[in-house]
Scaffold this active site. Structure first.
Site, PDB file in Angstrom:
ATOM      1  N   ARG A 121       0.803  -1.226   0.000  1.00 31.11           N
ATOM      2  CA  ARG A 121       0.000   0.000   0.000  1.00 31.11           C
ATOM      3  C   ARG A 121       0.834   1.273   0.000  1.00 31.11           C
ATOM      4  O   ARG A 121       0.401   2.285  -0.528  1.00 31.11           O
ATOM      5  CB  ARG A 121      -0.949  -0.012   1.199  1.00 31.11           C
ATOM      6  CG  ARG A 121      -2.229  -0.737   0.820  1.00 31.11           C
ATOM      7  CD  ARG A 121      -3.312  -0.460   1.795  1.00 31.11           C
ATOM      8  NE  ARG A 121      -3.032  -1.236   3.002  1.00 31.11           N
ATOM      9  CZ  ARG A 121      -3.961  -1.593   3.873  1.00 31.11           C
ATOM     10  NH1 ARG A 121      -5.202  -1.237   3.680  1.00 31.11           N
ATOM     11  NH2 ARG A 121      -3.654  -2.295   4.922  1.00 31.11           N
ATOM     12  N   LYS A 161       1.126 -19.535   6.484  1.00 27.32           N
ATOM     13  CA  LYS A 161       0.311 -19.797   7.657  1.00 27.32           C
ATOM     14  C   LYS A 161       0.162 -18.504   8.470  1.00 27.32           C
ATOM     15  O   LYS A 161       0.988 -17.620   8.315  1.00 27.32           O
ATOM     16  CB  LYS A 161       0.925 -20.908   8.497  1.00 27.32           C
ATOM     17  CG  LYS A 161       2.292 -20.510   9.119  1.00 27.32           C
ATOM     18  CD  LYS A 161       2.650 -21.383  10.259  1.00 27.32           C
ATOM     19  CE  LYS A 161       2.379 -20.719  11.560  1.00 27.32           C
ATOM     20  NZ  LYS A 161       3.398 -19.781  12.032  1.00 27.32           N
ATOM     21  N   HIS A 175       7.065 -23.407   6.421  1.00 29.01           N
ATOM     22  CA  HIS A 175       8.476 -23.269   6.035  1.00 29.01           C
ATOM     23  C   HIS A 175       9.352 -24.375   6.641  1.00 29.01           C
ATOM     24  O   HIS A 175      10.443 -24.624   6.152  1.00 29.01           O
ATOM     25  CB  HIS A 175       9.012 -21.865   6.350  1.00 29.01           C
ATOM     26  CG  HIS A 175       9.358 -21.635   7.781  1.00 29.01           C
ATOM     27  ND1 HIS A 175       8.414 -21.363   8.734  1.00 29.01           N
ATOM     28  CD2 HIS A 175      10.547 -21.629   8.434  1.00 29.01           C
ATOM     29  CE1 HIS A 175       9.019 -21.198   9.904  1.00 29.01           C
ATOM     30  NE2 HIS A 175      10.319 -21.360   9.751  1.00 29.01           N
ATOM     31  N   GLU A 228      12.832 -22.212  21.184  1.00 29.78           N
ATOM     32  CA  GLU A 228      13.358 -20.931  20.727  1.00 29.78           C
ATOM     33  C   GLU A 228      13.815 -20.115  21.925  1.00 29.78           C
ATOM     34  O   GLU A 228      13.220 -20.214  23.001  1.00 29.78           O
ATOM     35  CB  GLU A 228      12.267 -20.139  20.006  1.00 29.78           C
ATOM     36  CG  GLU A 228      11.744 -20.802  18.750  1.00 29.78           C
ATOM     37  CD  GLU A 228      10.713 -19.908  18.076  1.00 29.78           C
ATOM     38  OE1 GLU A 228      11.127 -19.106  17.230  1.00 29.78           O
ATOM     39  OE2 GLU A 228       9.524 -20.018  18.399  1.00 29.78           O
ATOM     40  N   ASP A 265       0.339 -21.381  16.630  1.00 33.63           N
ATOM     41  CA  ASP A 265       1.462 -20.798  15.896  1.00 33.63           C
ATOM     42  C   ASP A 265       2.480 -21.860  15.483  1.00 33.63           C
ATOM     43  O   ASP A 265       3.080 -21.771  14.412  1.00 33.63           O
ATOM     44  CB  ASP A 265       2.140 -19.738  16.778  1.00 33.63           C
ATOM     45  CG  ASP A 265       3.265 -18.999  16.064  1.00 33.63           C
ATOM     46  OD1 ASP A 265       3.039 -18.550  14.930  1.00 33.63           O
ATOM     47  OD2 ASP A 265       4.370 -18.870  16.635  1.00 33.63           O
ATOM     48  N   HIS A 300       4.033 -26.658  12.210  1.00 34.38           N
ATOM     49  CA  HIS A 300       5.394 -27.198  12.160  1.00 34.38           C
ATOM     50  C   HIS A 300       5.533 -28.537  12.905  1.00 34.38           C
ATOM     51  O   HIS A 300       6.088 -29.492  12.376  1.00 34.38           O
ATOM     52  CB  HIS A 300       6.400 -26.204  12.749  1.00 34.38           C
ATOM     53  CG  HIS A 300       6.312 -24.833  12.157  1.00 34.38           C
ATOM     54  ND1 HIS A 300       6.034 -24.616  10.822  1.00 34.38           N
ATOM     55  CD2 HIS A 300       6.473 -23.594  12.696  1.00 34.38           C
ATOM     56  CE1 HIS A 300       6.038 -23.309  10.586  1.00 34.38           C
ATOM     57  NE2 HIS A 300       6.287 -22.679  11.698  1.00 34.38           N
ATOM     58  N   LYS A 356       8.728 -20.411  23.497  1.00 31.22           N
ATOM     59  CA  LYS A 356       9.575 -19.237  23.300  1.00 31.22           C
ATOM     60  C   LYS A 356      10.312 -18.957  24.611  1.00 31.22           C
ATOM     61  O   LYS A 356       9.857 -19.344  25.677  1.00 31.22           O
ATOM     62  CB  LYS A 356       8.723 -18.036  22.919  1.00 31.22           C
ATOM     63  CG  LYS A 356       8.026 -18.260  21.569  1.00 31.22           C
ATOM     64  CD  LYS A 356       7.840 -16.982  20.817  1.00 31.22           C
ATOM     65  CE  LYS A 356       7.192 -17.214  19.465  1.00 31.22           C
ATOM     66  NZ  LYS A 356       8.163 -17.498  18.401  1.00 31.22           N
TER      67      LYS A 356
HETATM   68  C1  BG6 Z   1       6.970 -19.249  12.613  1.00 35.35           C
HETATM   69  C2  BG6 Z   1       6.282 -18.797  13.873  1.00 35.35           C
HETATM   70  O1  BG6 Z   1       6.092 -19.996  11.831  1.00 35.35           O
HETATM   71  O2  BG6 Z   1       8.095 -20.044  12.947  1.00 35.35           O
HETATM   72  C3  BG6 Z   1       7.246 -18.036  14.765  1.00 35.35           C
HETATM   73  O3  BG6 Z   1       5.169 -17.963  13.545  1.00 35.35           O
HETATM   74  C4  BG6 Z   1       8.497 -18.851  15.010  1.00 35.35           C
HETATM   75  O4  BG6 Z   1       6.619 -17.684  16.001  1.00 35.35           O
HETATM   76  C5  BG6 Z   1       9.079 -19.358  13.708  1.00 35.35           C
HETATM   77  O5  BG6 Z   1       9.432 -18.030  15.676  1.00 35.35           O
HETATM   78  C6  BG6 Z   1      10.224 -20.327  13.959  1.00 35.35           C
HETATM   79  O6  BG6 Z   1      10.858 -20.610  12.750  1.00 35.35           O
HETATM   80  P1  BG6 Z   1      12.404 -21.011  12.692  1.00 35.35           P
HETATM   81  O7  BG6 Z   1      12.641 -21.288  11.234  1.00 35.35           O
HETATM   82  O8  BG6 Z   1      13.173 -19.865  13.229  1.00 35.35           O
HETATM   83  O9  BG6 Z   1      12.549 -22.227  13.538  1.00 35.35           O
END
Ligand code: BG6
Length: 491
Positions: A50, A148, A178, A216, A235, A240, A340
């Protein structure tokens, strides 16, 4: 996962093209493919957002993003300059059909692969697809890429998929998780299906349990609004961790094609024993971090980090016990945990084998370890096999644990490409193997939703844990009740 690496001439339209995902992940990923000489001469990226900005301004921002996010070793000014020329920019409100029409002249029908990447807020997925359809831009063969989260429960994810599906057929929809693009996650398939050794041992007869950890150290990184509405279960687990579970538990697909692989993953999701009602209190733990320290640095509590003084019930940690109810896995628990602000950044899968059936060594020989296969997804990607060995000594027989270590960095020497490098080129090549099919998303929500409902019904607050720890004590108790322990050490 075909090995045909060529990409045909393309027009890649990135909605949200000035946003964080585009700048941090997509452009650097495409740049790396440029560096690998895998992009055709006639390949164009059209960013849409935008903010009013000229094309020159956009290119300057993109250049800066590459300089920030591409590792020094692969950043080559001449290649950056060459890549930047592929970029165009259009300022418009993509969900507004009249505004979107401004894109049309930039997308002449020249027989290129056409892909629309929606790096936007998920509530725009439906409206953008509808607007693309109405403007006649979703020409046959064009594809759409969704990030996602797709919905926040089964009904809302179905609604999004219906809106998208009204414009793009399922074989044109690329839903990104991913994690599936990570080298080590793809390597799980190679480990299991390109080696005879482990597959022979891969069942309830030989395996005691499996642990999947995605830990994380980061907090919510300025995404407090999104995260507080979402929580760790939606999330991370819904996508994942469920995907990792599927790759560990699935049957060997007959072929390496998208549907053969995804059919097997769906079978796993369909076999999950529901965790609902009172069972959720036994089989799940949710936590939230309090103030603590990460790498010696003090960090605030979650509520403070997101600027909430009032109490929030959102979980930043989840541990759960899952059962795959089928012939191969009957009675084998899968323990999943993610959070986290944990003690370390570490994602790994631990496959714990059963004890030997009969012990010939005297107790004085010391502890016998049960064999364990550790698949380290990140960081220090590799595979470790924990064994019991004899301590070299001419004296009394002693046993000790040792590991066979395969470090990908040391042994394979290659660069570990980022997940998006693979995924974005797979979209352009039309290979859907590493993308989630609609029914996979559905079945994952069917498993997750009752857990959330049970938590809501119980109404209790998440268990607190100090930032920098391995989560709430209840997570240790969850697995200890079954006579097991989380594996935090490698050997
Ligand atoms: C994302 C989440 O899909 O994956 C994040 O929304 C998370 O909260 C992230 O931090 C972790 O990805 P990676 O590749 O750093 O393990």
């Amino acid at each position: 996962m075909s090995d045909d690496d060529r990409v045909a001439p393309f027009d890649l339209v990135v909605f949200g093209g000035a946003g964080d995902l585009a700048m941090r992940k997509l452009l650097p990923a495409l740049y790396e493919r440029e560096r690998d000489r895998r992009l055709p001469e006639d390949g164009h990226v059209l960013a849409v957002a935008r903010s009013p900005m000229t094309e020159e301004e956009y290119r300057a921002r993109a250049k800066q993003a590459l300089e920030t996010h591409v590792p020094r070793e692969t950043l080559e000014p001449a290649l950056v300059a060459r890549f930047i020329k592929r970029l165009g920019y259009v300022a418009c409100d993509a969900a507004n059909p009249q505004d979107l029409a401004r894109l049309k002249p930039r997308l002449p029908d020249r027989g290129h692969v056409r892909a629309f990447y929606l790096a936007t807020a998920p509530n725009l997925f439906g409206p953008i697809c509808q607007a693309l359809g109405a403007a006649g831009m979703a020409v046959p063969g064009s594809r759409v890429v969704l990030e996602k989260p797709i919905g926040h429960d089964l009904a809302s994810s179905r609604a999004v998929n219906d809106q998208v599906g009204a414009v793009f057929a399922e074989d044109r929809v690329f839903r990104i998780d991913h994690y599936l693009g990570k080298e080590t996650v793809q390597n799980l398939m190679a480990l299991r299906f390109a080696n005879r050794l482990f597959e022979r041992l891969w069942d309830a007869g030989e395996i005691d349990h499996v642990q999947i950890t995605v830990a994380e150290t980061l907090g919510v990184e300025g995404r407090g609004d999104y995260y507080d509405r979402t929580g760790a279960l939606r999330d991370m687990v819904q996508n994942h961790l469920m995907q990792l579970l599927c790759l560990v538990a699935m049957e060997p697909p007959a072929r390496l094609d998208a549907d053969a692989v995804r059919d097997e993953k769906v079978k796993v999701l369909k076999s999950l024993k529901p965790v609902a009602g009172p069972e959720a209190a036994q089989a799940t733990v949710r936590g939230q971090y309090m103030a603590g320290a990460i790498d010696g640095q003090a960090v605030p509590a979650y509520a403070q980090e997101i600027g909430r003084n009032a109490q929030t019930l959102t979980e930043t940690f989840v541990a759960l016990r899952v059962h795959v109810e089928n012939w191969r896995w009957a009675g084998v628990p899968f323990y999943l945990r993610t959070g986290k602000r944990l003690a370390e950044r570490r994602s790994e899968i631990v496959v714990q084998f059963r004890a030997v059936p009969h012990l010939i060594f005297p107790p004085s020989a010391g502890e016998l370890v049960d064999n364990r296969l550790v698949i380290r997804l990140q960081p220090d990607e590799g595979i470790h096999l924990v064994l019991t060995t004899k301590t070299p000594t001419p004296g009394r027989l002693r046993l000790q644990r040792a590991a066979l270590n395969l470090s990908f960095a040391e042994t394979l020497h290659g660069r570990m490409p980022d997940a998006y490098e693979r995924l974005v080129t797979d979209v352009l090549r039309g290979n859907q193997t590493l993308f989630m099919r609609r029914d996979e998303v559905d079945w994952a929500w069917r498993f997750i939703e009752p857990i959330h409902d049970a938590w809501d019904a119980a109404g209790d607050a998440p268990k607190h844990y100090p930032a920098g720890s391995w989560g709430p004590a209840a997570s240790t108790v969850l697995i200890a009740r079954d006579g097991r322990a989380w594996r935090e050490e490698l050997v």
